[in-house]
Design a protein around this motif. Structure first.
Motif, PDB file in Angstrom:
ATOM      1  N   VAL A 715     -43.411  -4.629 -60.214  1.00 57.39           N
ATOM      2  CA  VAL A 715     -44.807  -5.585 -60.523  1.00 57.39           C
ATOM      3  C   VAL A 715     -44.509  -6.841 -60.730  1.00 57.39           C
ATOM      4  N   THR A 716     -45.283  -7.622 -59.909  1.00 55.31           N
ATOM      5  CA  THR A 716     -45.185  -9.115 -60.059  1.00 55.31           C
ATOM      6  C   THR A 716     -45.254  -9.634 -61.340  1.00 55.31           C
ATOM      7  N   GLU A 717     -46.183  -9.267 -61.954  1.00 52.20           N
ATOM      8  CA  GLU A 717     -47.068 -10.075 -63.182  1.00 52.20           C
ATOM      9  C   GLU A 717     -46.615  -9.381 -64.433  1.00 52.20           C
ATOM     10  N   THR A 718     -46.055  -8.239 -64.351  1.00 53.17           N
ATOM     11  CA  THR A 718     -45.858  -7.347 -65.704  1.00 53.17           C
ATOM     12  C   THR A 718     -44.364  -6.918 -65.732  1.00 53.17           C
ATOM     13  N   ILE A 719     -43.965  -6.416 -66.768  1.00 54.06           N
ATOM     14  CA  ILE A 719     -42.878  -5.708 -67.229  1.00 54.06           C
ATOM     15  C   ILE A 719     -43.031  -4.350 -67.611  1.00 54.06           C
ATOM     16  N   VAL A 720     -42.522  -3.455 -66.862  1.00 56.54           N
ATOM     17  CA  VAL A 720     -43.216  -1.991 -67.095  1.00 56.54           C
ATOM     18  C   VAL A 720     -42.323  -1.410 -67.961  1.00 56.54           C
ATOM     19  N   LEU A 721     -42.836  -0.863 -69.088  1.00 60.83           N
ATOM     20  CA  LEU A 721     -42.079  -0.071 -69.785  1.00 60.83           C
ATOM     21  C   LEU A 721     -42.166   1.311 -69.160  1.00 60.83           C
ATOM     22  N   GLU A 722     -40.875   1.843 -68.844  1.00 60.11           N
ATOM     23  CA  GLU A 722     -40.872   3.176 -68.165  1.00 60.11           C
ATOM     24  C   GLU A 722     -39.585   3.972 -68.738  1.00 60.11           C
ATOM     25  N   CYS A 723     -39.623   5.249 -68.402  1.00 60.30           N
ATOM     26  CA  CYS A 723     -38.673   6.042 -68.717  1.00 60.30           C
ATOM     27  C   CYS A 723     -37.675   6.132 -67.118  1.00 60.30           C
ATOM     28  N   ASN A 724     -36.405   5.546 -67.554  1.00 61.10           N
ATOM     29  CA  ASN A 724     -35.434   5.648 -66.579  1.00 61.10           C
ATOM     30  C   ASN A 724     -34.847   7.078 -66.291  1.00 61.10           C
ATOM     31  N   GLU A 725     -34.915   7.688 -65.213  1.00 56.71           N
ATOM     32  CA  GLU A 725     -34.653   9.062 -64.993  1.00 56.71           C
ATOM     33  C   GLU A 725     -33.092   9.294 -65.188  1.00 56.71           C
ATOM     34  N   GLY A 726     -32.176   8.036 -65.299  1.00 57.83           N
ATOM     35  CA  GLY A 726     -30.850   8.368 -65.666  1.00 57.83           C
ATOM     36  C   GLY A 726     -30.171   8.866 -64.384  1.00 57.83           C
ATOM     37  N   SER A 727     -30.275  10.158 -63.832  1.00 54.08           N
ATOM     38  CA  SER A 727     -29.622  10.665 -62.848  1.00 54.08           C
ATOM     39  C   SER A 727     -30.980  11.120 -61.942  1.00 54.08           C
ATOM     40  N   VAL A 728     -31.077  10.471 -61.039  1.00 54.65           N
ATOM     41  CA  VAL A 728     -32.011  10.748 -59.943  1.00 54.65           C
ATOM     42  C   VAL A 728     -31.718  11.946 -59.203  1.00 54.65           C
ATOM     43  N   THR A 729     -30.681  12.395 -58.950  1.00 50.96           N
ATOM     44  CA  THR A 729     -29.905  13.443 -58.433  1.00 50.96           C
ATOM     45  C   THR A 729     -30.471  14.857 -59.291  1.00 50.96           C
ATOM     46  N   MET A 730     -30.260  14.794 -60.676  1.00 50.22           N
ATOM     47  CA  MET A 730     -30.799  15.921 -61.248  1.00 50.22           C
ATOM     48  C   MET A 730     -32.264  15.892 -61.500  1.00 50.22           C
ATOM     49  N   PHE A 731     -32.745  14.717 -61.304  1.00 51.51           N
ATOM     50  CA  PHE A 731     -34.121  14.661 -61.160  1.00 51.51           C
ATOM     51  C   PHE A 731     -34.881  15.457 -60.240  1.00 51.51           C
ATOM     52  N   TYR A 732     -34.242  15.269 -59.012  1.00 52.11           N
ATOM     53  CA  TYR A 732     -34.546  16.032 -57.603  1.00 52.11           C
ATOM     54  C   TYR A 732     -34.151  17.394 -57.727  1.00 52.11           C
ATOM     55  N   CYS A 733     -33.095  17.630 -58.319  1.00 50.50           N
ATOM     56  CA  CYS A 733     -32.499  19.191 -58.517  1.00 50.50           C
ATOM     57  C   CYS A 733     -33.594  20.161 -59.157  1.00 50.50           C
ATOM     58  N   VAL A 734     -34.150  19.474 -60.283  1.00 56.27           N
ATOM     59  CA  VAL A 734     -35.367  19.984 -61.137  1.00 56.27           C
ATOM     60  C   VAL A 734     -36.537  20.382 -60.239  1.00 56.27           C
ATOM     61  N   LEU A 735     -36.912  19.220 -59.492  1.00 58.17           N
ATOM     62  CA  LEU A 735     -37.923  19.537 -58.562  1.00 58.17           C
ATOM     63  C   LEU A 735     -37.913  20.180 -57.431  1.00 58.17           C
ATOM     64  N   GLY A 736     -36.683  20.371 -57.170  1.00 61.29           N
ATOM     65  CA  GLY A 736     -36.055  21.452 -55.749  1.00 61.29           C
ATOM     66  C   GLY A 736     -36.216  22.610 -56.440  1.00 61.29           C
ATOM     67  N   PHE A 737     -35.518  22.968 -57.436  1.00 58.92           N
ATOM     68  CA  PHE A 737     -35.685  24.348 -58.018  1.00 58.92           C
ATOM     69  C   PHE A 737     -37.050  24.866 -57.983  1.00 58.92           C
ATOM     70  N   LEU A 738     -37.942  24.158 -58.704  1.00 61.30           N
ATOM     71  CA  LEU A 738     -39.286  24.386 -58.858  1.00 61.30           C
ATOM     72  C   LEU A 738     -39.935  24.586 -57.415  1.00 61.30           C
ATOM     73  N   GLY A 739     -39.948  23.649 -56.477  1.00 62.11           N
ATOM     74  CA  GLY A 739     -40.257  23.876 -55.372  1.00 62.11           C
ATOM     75  C   GLY A 739     -39.934  25.031 -54.613  1.00 62.11           C
ATOM     76  N   PHE A 740     -38.657  25.595 -54.761  1.00 60.45           N
ATOM     77  CA  PHE A 740     -37.952  26.704 -54.387  1.00 60.45           C
ATOM     78  C   PHE A 740     -38.951  28.038 -54.889  1.00 60.45           C
ATOM     79  N   LEU A 741     -38.988  27.876 -56.061  1.00 63.36           N
ATOM     80  CA  LEU A 741     -39.950  29.115 -56.624  1.00 63.36           C
ATOM     81  C   LEU A 741     -41.186  29.102 -56.029  1.00 63.36           C
ATOM     82  N   ALA A 742     -41.817  27.996 -56.034  1.00 61.71           N
ATOM     83  CA  ALA A 742     -43.246  27.914 -55.499  1.00 61.71           C
ATOM     84  C   ALA A 742     -43.417  28.418 -54.210  1.00 61.71           C
ATOM     85  N   THR A 743     -42.196  28.063 -53.355  1.00 58.86           N
ATOM     86  CA  THR A 743     -42.208  28.685 -51.869  1.00 58.86           C
ATOM     87  C   THR A 743     -42.102  30.062 -51.662  1.00 58.86           C
ATOM     88  N   ILE A 744     -41.317  30.557 -52.500  1.00 52.86           N
ATOM     89  CA  ILE A 744     -41.006  32.141 -52.765  1.00 52.86           C
ATOM     90  C   ILE A 744     -42.487  32.901 -52.979  1.00 52.86           C
TER      91      ILE A 744
END
Length: 835
Positions: A715-744
């Motif tokens: 964002v141009t005019e602001t500094i955004v305080l956020e939580c850095n996910e650290g490992s993006v791969t692990m973040f998408y693994c959590v979402l992927g497993f959740l999506g797998f359960l939902a799909t089944i």
């Protein structure tokens, strides 16, 4: 022995000058020598005023036109050589290389002001080792022998060039024109000076030479060249002209200015500022007596430092014809200057000269009575010779020997040895200034910066507005009093700007124009996210971390800290929705607990239902972890808590769906599925899925956990305080497993949607999983396309929407029956087959 101190200012090609080249006669310049010589031992010859020393009084009426122009424009070396050889011949008789009156040998020659005159003089006199003192621009000596006997009252030209450079930079003039002489000195000027300017960001609209005339037959050609040069100069957008010339150049410039009157030139003259080199001075021809001199108003010239000599002006103003015997030129000069003629003159011109005329009454364009730089140089040169003679004479007395009580003089020193004393001469002149030469035989002095101011009566002033010190640091080399400078009338006394185009203002950067000099450029607005806070920036720069460009992109402003807080409308709204849904979920759980004995609650594993309701309630509450300033513990819990809670909820839905399918299949005779129907299978599915998700989250937290971070760029005019996910791969693994359960769960529920039960829960699970999957499928592109706290809001919305979808689709129909249609809540209605 009678000695001639000869001032060899041999300027026969300038014989037509009406305005003299040097300012005034110098009264007896060698009083210190008179202490050591008897009266008459020393004859000072040819030391007379600039008024008439080299102005041969030839009028236009009796001077053939071709010869006139030959003398005006052709500096004939043969005449200089002739005059030089006459110094080496018997007085009154010209026999080359023969001199019978040795007592009249010259000891030194002061020569100038033209470099060619100095060079031609040196070519003859240096053979005889006669010291030469030049008060004009020094020529380039090809012979080391010549340079040994050459002493310069003119400082090194490199210092002058450096001073002009710093003056151009001081005023910000980066777009100029250059005019030089069409000879060797002009070529040397271009070779030495032009690269120096280019390296310092100054470029040229044109570099031209003044037309050169070697013979009278070339006058027509030279005039045509002059017209074309005039068009180039006056048609240029450059307001500043650097003019390199010598003593005769002003005559040519004045002729150059008159071109539009004699030619049909359509180019309109615009205001120009002349920057003149130190070799130049104001000179003119009789023809130019009444010509306008306003062109030089506002010009800035470099001049050798000079001071007014005491009694100098008074001596000139009282000058009369009594010195005629000593100076054969004064009568002719008098006629030229006062436009008169003597009764015995062969040329009748104007009124009769009375001899009582005063030089002070002449306008400045005809004769100046001040001490100019050239006059001052001649004065110092004469005194340098005098002090060198004094030192040489003193040295001679020190080498006397005594034999048998009688003094014997050693052989006289040769006059060529005078140059040794000239090199080491050092004295204070009558103005109180120290005069000395450096190891190269060049005068050690500064330059004055002179501003020319003209008046309607054809007079002018040279106003010293600054100085130039080559020994000073670069930022202090040129000192100018801006408020003392008189600019040309065309600029209304405002310092002009001489640039190729308007400066690029702050917020823009320069882009070079193809085919144009580097000073010419276009101005482009800075790209987003960059600024330029100065004029003429080559590139826009990025703001420091924590700052952003303002609207005009010329200033960096500090960014505000931004995060999704409870103090803003969006945060309050999302928190309210989360708490409301969690409260509703708690009410639903209370209803199911209160009616836990009814068939509709007991169906499909009551414990799984409770677990699902509790996980949904926690999922609503987990949204609160995303609101507020990110902390270390909230960042660790955010994604992991949501991933585990939703894994429990979806695994409960999957367990309920599988239970429905197995319960239907177990109703068939001799079915082996009856042993799978029960709480153990459902509990196993929930625990195994939840533990697998928990394992993934544990690995995530152990290897690269989320942490609080600052997003400075999204964002141009602001500094955004956020939580850095650290490992993006692990973040998408959590979402992927959740999506797998939902799909089944969705697939199983979809296949079981048409089972013939009246309260077939698979239909509701199908709709709930359809909502759940739709929300989270749309979440990924939306999440990736948003920035700042909007990303957090999108994730909170997805959590609330998917949880609300499960709650509404699965439990609201049951609550409707429990609370509003209790008659349907019986065992007979629970299993009802189709016809």
């Amino acid at each position: 022995m009678v000695v001639f101190l000869v001032v060899g200012l041999v300027l026969l090609p300038l014989a037509m000058c009406e305005v003299p080249l040097f300012k005034c006669p110098i009264r007896d310049p060698l009083p210190i020598i008179h202490k050591y010589f008897k009266s008459g031992d020393l004859i000072i010859a040819a030391i007379m005023s600039q008024i008439y020393t080299f102005c041969n009084p030839i009028t236009f009426e009796n001077y053939p036109s071709e010869e006139l122009f030959d003398d005006l424009f052709h500096f004939n070396p043969s005449r200089t050589y002739l005059a030089s050889m006459e110094l080496l011949s018997t007085q009154g008789r010209f026999i080359p290389n023969y001199k019978c009156d040795a007592q009249n040998s010259p000891v030194a020659v002061i020569t100038g002001p033209n470099s060619n005159i100095c060079l031609h003089t040196a070519a003859i006199l240096c053979i005889y080792k006669i010291p030469l003192i030049s008060y004009g621009s020094a020529p380039r000596m090809d012979s080391k022998t010549q340079s040994v006997f050459f002493h310069q009252m003119f400082p090194n030209q490199a210092h002058q060039y450096m001073g002009i450079l710093h003056m151009l930079l001081y005023f910000g003039w980066t777009w100029i024109g250059v005019i030089s002489l069409n000879d060797e000195t002009g070529e040397r000027f271009v070779q030495d000076f032009i690269p120096m300017l280019s390296q310092n960001g100054i470029c040229f609209d044109f570099i031209v030479t003044m037309p050169a005339i070697a013979f009278s037959s070339e006058i027509i050609k030279a005039m045509a060249e002059g017209v074309e040069t005039y068009k180039i100069v006056m048609g240029s957008t450059a307001k500043v002209l650097v003019l390199h010339g010598e003593i005769q150049t002003m005559i040519i410039i004045r002729l150059f200015i008159q071109l539009p009157e004699g030619e049909d030139i359509s180019v309109k003259a615009t205001g120009k500022i002349l920057i003149l080199t130190a070799q130049m001075d104001f000179t003119s021809l009789p023809l130019q007596r009444n010509w306008d001199i306003s062109f030089i108003h506002g010009a800035i010239s470099i001049a050798i430092h000079s001071m007014e000599l005491s009694g100098f002006q008074k001596f000139l103003q009282e000058k009369n014809l009594t010195s005629e015997k000593e100076d054969g030129f004064i009568r002719q000069f008098w006629q030229q200057a006062f436009v008169c003629s003597f009764s015995d003159s062969t040329v009748e011109k104007g009124e009769t000269c009375t001899g009582e005329e005063k030089l002070k009454d002449l306008p400045g364009s005809v004769f100046e009575t001040i001490t100019t730089a050239h006059s001052y140089s001649i004065y110092n040169g004469l005194y340098a010779v005098a002090h060198a003679l004094h030192a040489m004479h003193s040295s001679r007395f020190k080498h006397r020997v005594t034999v048998n009580s009688r003094q014997w003089n050693l052989p006289d020193q040769e006059w060529w040895q005078l140059h040794h004393f000239l090199k080491s001469v050092s004295f204070n002149n009558s103005a109180g200034e120290r005069i000395l030469f450096d190891q190269n035989g060049e005068l050690v002095t500064e330059f004055d910066i002179v501003n020319w101011v003209t008046f309607p009566n054809q007079s002018f002033l040279r106003v010293k507005v600054g100085k130039m010190d080559s020994k000073a640091p670069p930022d202090k080399m040129v000192i100018i009093r801006d408020n003392a400078v008189a600019w040309p009338a065309a600029f209304n006394q405002v310092q002009p700007l001489s640039v190729c185009n308007e400066n690029c203002t702050a917020g823009y950067s320069r882009r070079k124009k193809e085919g144009k000099p580097f000073c010419c450029y276009d101005c482009l607005a800075c790209p987003p996210g960059k600024i330029s806070n100065e004029k003429d920036m080559n590139e826009c720069s990025q703001c420091p971390a924590g700052q952003y460009p303002n609207k005009d992109q010329n200033l960096c402003l500090p960014k505000d800290i931004s995060f999704l807080s409870y103090g803003e409308a969006l945060g309050i709204s999302l928190a309210t929705v989360a708490l409301s849904f969690s409260f509703i979920t708690a009410l639903v759980l209370g209803v199911f607990i209160k009616h836990r004995g009814t068939p509709i609650v007991k169906a499909n594993n009551r414990d799984i239902t409770y677990t699902l309701l509790i996980s949904l309630m926690l999922s609503f509450l987990s949204a609160l972890l995303f609101i507020g300033q990110p902390e270390k513990w909230t960042c660790l819990l955010r994604q992991t808590a949501v991933g585990i809670i939703f894994s429990v909820a979806v695994s409960c839905v999957l367990a309920k769906t599988v239970t429905v399918v197995l319960a239907f299949m177990a109703t068939k005779p001799e079915s082996r599925m009856r042993r799978w129907v029960g709480k153990k299978l459902s509990s196993f599915m929930v625990l195994s899925c939840s533990l697998l998700q928990a394992t993934i989250c544990t690995v995530w937290l152990a290897t690269s956990p989320p942490f609080p971070d600052f997003d400075m760029h999204s964002v141009t005019e602001t500094i955004v305080l956020e939580c850095n996910e650290g490992s993006v791969t692990m973040f998408y693994c959590v979402l992927g497993f959740l999506g797998f359960l939902a799909t089944i769960s969705f697939i199983v529920a979809f296949l079981a949607r048409k089972l013939p039960d009246s309260f077939n829960e698979a239909k509701f699970i199908t709709f709930s999983m359809l909502v759940f999957c739709s929300v989270w499928v749309s979440f990924i592109p939306t999440y990736l396309s948003t920035k700042g706290k909007s990303m957090v809001a999108v994730e909170i919305f997805c959590i609330l929407a998917s949880s609300a979808g499960l709650l509404g689709c699965i439990f609201f129909p049951k609550c409707y029956i429990i609370l509003l249609r209790p008659e349907l809540n019986n065992k007979g209605q629970l299993i009802k087959t189709k016809n």
